[in-house]
Design an enzyme around this catalytic site. Structure first.
Site, PDB file in Angstrom:
ATOM      1  CE1 TYR A   1      -3.368   2.931   0.171  1.00  0.00           C
ATOM      2  CE2 TYR A   1      -2.872   2.867   2.563  1.00  0.00           C
ATOM      3  CZ  TYR A   1      -3.420   3.542   1.424  1.00  0.00           C
ATOM      4  OH  TYR A   1      -4.239   4.580   1.623  1.00  0.00           O
TER       5      TYR A   1
ATOM      6  CG  ASP B   1      -3.717   1.739  -3.698  1.00  0.00           C
ATOM      7  OD1 ASP B   1      -3.193   2.471  -4.771  1.00  0.00           O
ATOM      8  OD2 ASP B   1      -4.334   2.298  -3.037  1.00  0.00           O
TER       9      ASP B   1
ATOM     10  CG  HIS C   1      -8.756   0.945  -4.804  1.00  0.00           C
ATOM     11  ND1 HIS C   1      -7.468   1.210  -5.276  1.00  0.00           N
ATOM     12  CD2 HIS C   1      -8.854   1.866  -3.962  1.00  0.00           C
ATOM     13  CE1 HIS C   1      -6.931   2.140  -4.789  1.00  0.00           C
ATOM     14  NE2 HIS C   1      -7.712   2.676  -3.779  1.00  0.00           N
TER      15      HIS C   1
END
Length: 257
Positions: free
Chosen positions: A106, A147, A248
Protein backbone atom coordinates in the site's frame (compact mmCIF):
# COMPACT_ATOMS: atom_id res chain seq x y z
CA UNK A 1 -2.72 -22.81 -12.04
CA UNK A 2 -2.31 -20.23 -9.29
CA UNK A 3 -4.62 -17.19 -9.24
CA UNK A 4 -3.23 -14.15 -7.42
CA UNK A 5 -5.33 -11.03 -6.87
CA UNK A 6 -4.79 -7.64 -5.28
CA UNK A 7 -7.52 -5.44 -3.82
CA UNK A 8 -7.57 -2.24 -1.78
CA UNK A 9 -10.71 -2.99 0.21
CA UNK A 10 -10.90 0.40 1.96
CA UNK A 11 -11.66 -1.16 5.39
CA UNK A 12 -12.04 -4.94 5.55
CA UNK A 13 -14.66 -4.77 8.30
CA UNK A 14 -16.79 -2.18 6.49
CA UNK A 15 -16.59 -4.19 3.23
CA UNK A 16 -16.66 -7.71 4.67
CA UNK A 17 -19.86 -8.82 2.86
CA UNK A 18 -18.46 -7.47 -0.43
CA UNK A 19 -15.09 -9.11 0.16
CA UNK A 20 -16.44 -12.53 1.11
CA UNK A 21 -18.87 -12.51 -1.82
CA UNK A 22 -16.08 -11.76 -4.28
CA UNK A 23 -13.74 -14.35 -2.74
CA UNK A 24 -16.42 -17.02 -3.06
CA UNK A 25 -17.14 -16.04 -6.66
CA UNK A 26 -13.59 -15.40 -7.95
CA UNK A 27 -11.82 -18.07 -5.86
CA UNK A 28 -8.32 -16.56 -5.79
CA UNK A 29 -5.59 -18.84 -4.45
CA UNK A 30 -3.80 -15.81 -3.03
CA UNK A 31 -5.39 -12.44 -2.24
CA UNK A 32 -3.33 -9.36 -1.38
CA UNK A 33 -5.36 -6.81 0.59
CA UNK A 34 -4.56 -3.16 1.25
CA UNK A 35 -6.03 -0.47 3.47
CA UNK A 36 -7.61 -2.99 5.80
CA UNK A 37 -7.81 -0.16 8.40
CA UNK A 38 -7.58 -2.34 11.47
CA UNK A 39 -5.12 -3.95 13.82
CA UNK A 40 -4.57 -7.69 13.61
CA UNK A 41 -6.85 -8.49 16.53
CA UNK A 42 -9.74 -6.67 14.81
CA UNK A 43 -9.28 -8.46 11.48
CA UNK A 44 -12.25 -10.77 10.65
CA UNK A 45 -10.06 -13.85 10.91
CA UNK A 46 -12.78 -16.40 11.59
CA UNK A 47 -14.87 -15.28 8.62
CA UNK A 48 -11.90 -15.49 6.25
CA UNK A 49 -10.69 -18.80 7.64
CA UNK A 50 -14.18 -20.18 7.14
CA UNK A 51 -13.71 -19.58 3.42
CA UNK A 52 -10.61 -21.79 3.46
CA UNK A 53 -7.81 -19.24 3.75
CA UNK A 54 -4.72 -18.80 5.89
CA UNK A 55 -4.09 -15.17 6.86
CA UNK A 56 -1.05 -12.99 7.44
CA UNK A 57 -1.84 -9.52 8.75
CA UNK A 58 0.21 -6.37 9.23
CA UNK A 59 -2.36 -4.00 10.65
CA UNK A 60 -2.64 -0.49 12.01
CA UNK A 61 -5.45 1.14 13.96
CA UNK A 62 -7.91 3.00 11.67
CA UNK A 63 -5.38 3.57 8.87
CA UNK A 64 -3.34 1.71 6.27
CA UNK A 65 -2.81 -2.00 6.96
CA UNK A 66 -2.07 -4.86 4.57
CA UNK A 67 -2.84 -8.58 4.59
CA UNK A 68 -2.19 -11.72 2.57
CA UNK A 69 -4.78 -14.49 2.29
CA UNK A 70 -3.84 -17.85 0.84
CA UNK A 71 -5.33 -21.30 0.47
CA UNK A 72 -1.84 -22.64 1.27
CA UNK A 73 0.09 -22.00 4.50
CA UNK A 74 2.01 -18.72 4.66
CA UNK A 75 5.63 -18.16 5.62
CA UNK A 76 6.08 -14.45 6.40
CA UNK A 77 9.40 -13.20 5.01
CA UNK A 78 9.12 -9.45 5.63
CA UNK A 79 6.77 -7.31 7.73
CA UNK A 80 7.20 -3.63 7.00
CA UNK A 81 9.35 -2.18 4.22
CA UNK A 82 13.07 -2.19 5.09
CA UNK A 83 15.18 0.97 5.01
CA UNK A 84 13.64 3.21 7.67
CA UNK A 85 13.35 1.83 11.22
CA UNK A 86 11.35 4.90 12.26
CA UNK A 87 8.56 4.25 9.73
CA UNK A 88 5.64 2.83 11.70
CA UNK A 89 3.06 2.84 8.90
CA UNK A 90 1.74 -0.63 8.02
CA UNK A 91 2.17 -0.64 4.25
CA UNK A 92 4.18 -3.74 3.31
CA UNK A 93 3.85 -7.46 3.98
CA UNK A 94 5.68 -10.26 2.19
CA UNK A 95 5.36 -14.04 2.36
CA UNK A 96 6.03 -17.29 0.59
CA UNK A 97 2.97 -19.33 -0.33
CA UNK A 98 1.64 -21.48 -3.17
CA UNK A 99 5.18 -21.89 -4.51
CA UNK A 100 5.77 -18.16 -5.02
CA UNK A 101 6.82 -15.12 -3.00
CA UNK A 102 4.22 -12.37 -2.82
CA UNK A 103 4.05 -8.91 -1.28
CA UNK A 104 1.02 -6.80 -0.45
CA UNK A 105 1.89 -3.14 -0.98
CA UNK A 106 0.00 0.00 0.00
CA UNK A 107 2.16 2.77 -1.37
CA UNK A 108 1.71 6.24 0.18
CA UNK A 109 -0.70 8.60 -1.57
CA UNK A 110 1.62 11.60 -1.33
CA UNK A 111 -0.94 14.40 -1.43
CA UNK A 112 -0.79 17.34 -0.99
CA UNK A 113 2.39 17.55 -3.04
CA UNK A 114 3.55 20.74 -1.26
CA UNK A 115 3.77 18.90 2.09
CA UNK A 116 6.17 16.29 3.54
CA UNK A 117 3.70 13.61 2.43
CA UNK A 118 4.99 13.77 -1.14
CA UNK A 119 8.62 13.39 -0.11
CA UNK A 120 7.62 10.47 2.12
CA UNK A 121 6.03 8.84 -0.92
CA UNK A 122 9.16 9.28 -3.04
CA UNK A 123 11.42 8.08 -0.22
CA UNK A 124 9.16 5.04 0.26
CA UNK A 125 9.43 4.25 -3.44
CA UNK A 126 13.22 4.51 -3.22
CA UNK A 127 13.18 1.99 -0.36
CA UNK A 128 10.88 -0.28 -2.36
CA UNK A 129 13.27 -0.12 -5.31
CA UNK A 130 16.19 -1.21 -3.12
CA UNK A 131 14.22 -4.09 -1.63
CA UNK A 132 12.77 -5.13 -5.00
CA UNK A 133 16.30 -5.34 -6.40
CA UNK A 134 17.33 -7.54 -3.47
CA UNK A 135 14.38 -9.84 -4.06
CA UNK A 136 15.35 -10.38 -7.71
CA UNK A 137 18.64 -11.90 -6.55
CA UNK A 138 16.69 -14.82 -5.05
CA UNK A 139 15.62 -15.83 -8.57
CA UNK A 140 12.21 -16.82 -7.18
CA UNK A 141 8.84 -16.36 -8.81
CA UNK A 142 7.80 -13.06 -7.18
CA UNK A 143 4.66 -10.95 -7.37
CA UNK A 144 4.74 -7.45 -5.86
CA UNK A 145 1.07 -6.53 -5.87
CA UNK A 146 -1.00 -3.74 -4.45
CA UNK A 147 -2.21 -0.18 -4.53
CA UNK A 148 0.78 1.68 -5.91
CA UNK A 149 -1.00 5.06 -5.92
CA UNK A 150 0.67 5.69 -9.27
CA UNK A 151 -0.91 6.27 -12.67
CA UNK A 152 1.81 4.90 -14.99
CA UNK A 153 0.81 6.58 -18.26
CA UNK A 154 -1.70 9.13 -19.56
CA UNK A 155 -3.86 6.35 -21.01
CA UNK A 156 -4.27 4.98 -17.47
CA UNK A 157 -6.31 8.04 -16.53
CA UNK A 158 -9.64 9.29 -17.86
CA UNK A 159 -8.40 12.92 -17.86
CA UNK A 160 -4.62 13.37 -17.63
CA UNK A 161 -4.89 17.17 -17.47
CA UNK A 162 -7.16 16.98 -14.41
CA UNK A 163 -4.59 14.81 -12.62
CA UNK A 164 -1.46 16.65 -13.76
CA UNK A 165 -0.71 18.18 -10.36
CA UNK A 166 -1.69 15.16 -8.29
CA UNK A 167 0.95 13.08 -6.48
CA UNK A 168 -0.35 9.96 -8.24
CA UNK A 169 0.56 11.38 -11.65
CA UNK A 170 3.53 13.64 -10.92
CA UNK A 171 6.54 12.94 -13.15
CA UNK A 172 8.64 11.98 -10.12
CA UNK A 173 6.12 9.33 -9.09
CA UNK A 174 5.84 7.82 -12.54
CA UNK A 175 9.62 7.82 -12.96
CA UNK A 176 10.06 6.06 -9.61
CA UNK A 177 7.68 3.30 -10.69
CA UNK A 178 9.45 2.95 -14.04
CA UNK A 179 12.75 2.56 -12.20
CA UNK A 180 11.34 -0.29 -10.13
CA UNK A 181 10.00 -2.04 -13.23
CA UNK A 182 13.30 -1.46 -15.03
CA UNK A 183 15.11 -3.54 -12.42
CA UNK A 184 13.68 -6.55 -14.22
CA UNK A 185 10.00 -6.67 -13.32
CA UNK A 186 7.03 -6.95 -15.63
CA UNK A 187 3.64 -5.30 -15.15
CA UNK A 188 1.19 -8.15 -15.57
CA UNK A 189 -1.73 -6.17 -16.97
CA UNK A 190 0.37 -4.59 -19.70
CA UNK A 191 1.99 -7.92 -20.57
CA UNK A 192 -1.46 -9.31 -21.39
CA UNK A 193 -3.14 -6.08 -22.57
CA UNK A 194 -0.48 -3.85 -24.16
CA UNK A 195 -2.94 -1.27 -25.54
CA UNK A 196 -6.14 -1.62 -23.51
CA UNK A 197 -7.57 1.29 -21.54
CA UNK A 198 -8.94 0.10 -18.19
CA UNK A 199 -9.18 1.44 -14.65
CA UNK A 200 -8.98 -0.01 -11.14
CA UNK A 201 -10.12 3.01 -9.06
CA UNK A 202 -13.08 5.38 -9.30
CA UNK A 203 -13.48 8.17 -6.76
CA UNK A 204 -16.64 8.37 -4.66
CA UNK A 205 -17.06 12.01 -5.71
CA UNK A 206 -18.71 13.52 -8.80
CA UNK A 207 -20.35 10.23 -9.89
CA UNK A 208 -16.99 9.02 -11.14
CA UNK A 209 -18.11 5.39 -11.30
CA UNK A 210 -21.23 6.14 -13.32
CA UNK A 211 -19.22 8.23 -15.77
CA UNK A 212 -16.30 5.76 -15.87
CA UNK A 213 -13.95 8.51 -14.74
CA UNK A 214 -11.33 6.12 -13.41
CA UNK A 215 -7.60 5.66 -13.04
CA UNK A 216 -5.39 2.55 -13.03
CA UNK A 217 -3.27 2.53 -9.88
CA UNK A 218 -3.42 -1.11 -8.68
CA UNK A 219 -0.64 -3.19 -10.17
CA UNK A 220 0.95 -6.64 -10.14
CA UNK A 221 4.71 -6.58 -10.80
CA UNK A 222 6.20 -9.95 -11.70
CA UNK A 223 9.78 -11.17 -11.56
CA UNK A 224 11.16 -12.89 -14.70
CA UNK A 225 10.52 -16.28 -13.11
CA UNK A 226 6.88 -15.33 -12.49
CA UNK A 227 6.22 -13.70 -15.86
CA UNK A 228 7.44 -16.87 -17.56
CA UNK A 229 4.42 -18.56 -15.94
CA UNK A 230 1.93 -15.74 -16.63
CA UNK A 231 -1.22 -16.97 -18.37
CA UNK A 232 -3.74 -14.17 -17.92
CA UNK A 233 -4.43 -10.90 -16.10
CA UNK A 234 -7.46 -8.68 -15.84
CA UNK A 235 -9.36 -6.13 -13.77
CA UNK A 236 -12.68 -7.28 -12.30
CA UNK A 237 -14.98 -4.24 -12.42
CA UNK A 238 -17.99 -5.98 -10.89
CA UNK A 239 -17.22 -5.35 -7.19
CA UNK A 240 -16.97 -1.58 -7.73
CA UNK A 241 -20.61 -1.50 -8.83
CA UNK A 242 -21.91 -3.16 -5.68
CA UNK A 243 -23.58 -1.25 -2.80
CA UNK A 244 -21.11 0.07 -0.21
CA UNK A 245 -18.22 -0.80 -2.53
CA UNK A 246 -14.58 0.03 -2.08
CA UNK A 247 -13.40 2.75 -4.47
CA UNK A 248 -10.90 0.18 -5.84
CA UNK A 249 -11.69 -3.08 -7.60
CA UNK A 250 -9.64 -6.31 -7.75
CA UNK A 251 -6.84 -6.94 -10.23
CA UNK A 252 -5.85 -10.57 -10.76
CA UNK A 253 -3.44 -12.72 -12.70
CA UNK A 254 -3.00 -16.46 -13.20
CA UNK A 255 0.29 -18.34 -13.29
CA UNK A 256 0.84 -21.82 -14.66
CA UNK A 257 1.38 -24.30 -11.83
Amino acid sequence: MVKVATWNVNSINARLPNATAWIQQAKPDVLLLQEIKCEADKFPLLEIQALGYHCAIHGQKSYNGVAILSRDPLEITQEGLPGDPDDQQARYLEARTAGIRVASIYLPNGNPVDTPKFQYKLDWMDRLKVHAATLLKTEEAIILGGDYNCIPEPRDCYDPKAWAGDALFKPQTREALREIVALGYYEAFREIHPQRVAYSFWDYQARAWDADHGIRIDHLLLSPQAVDLLEDCDIDREPRGQPKASDHTPVWCTLAA
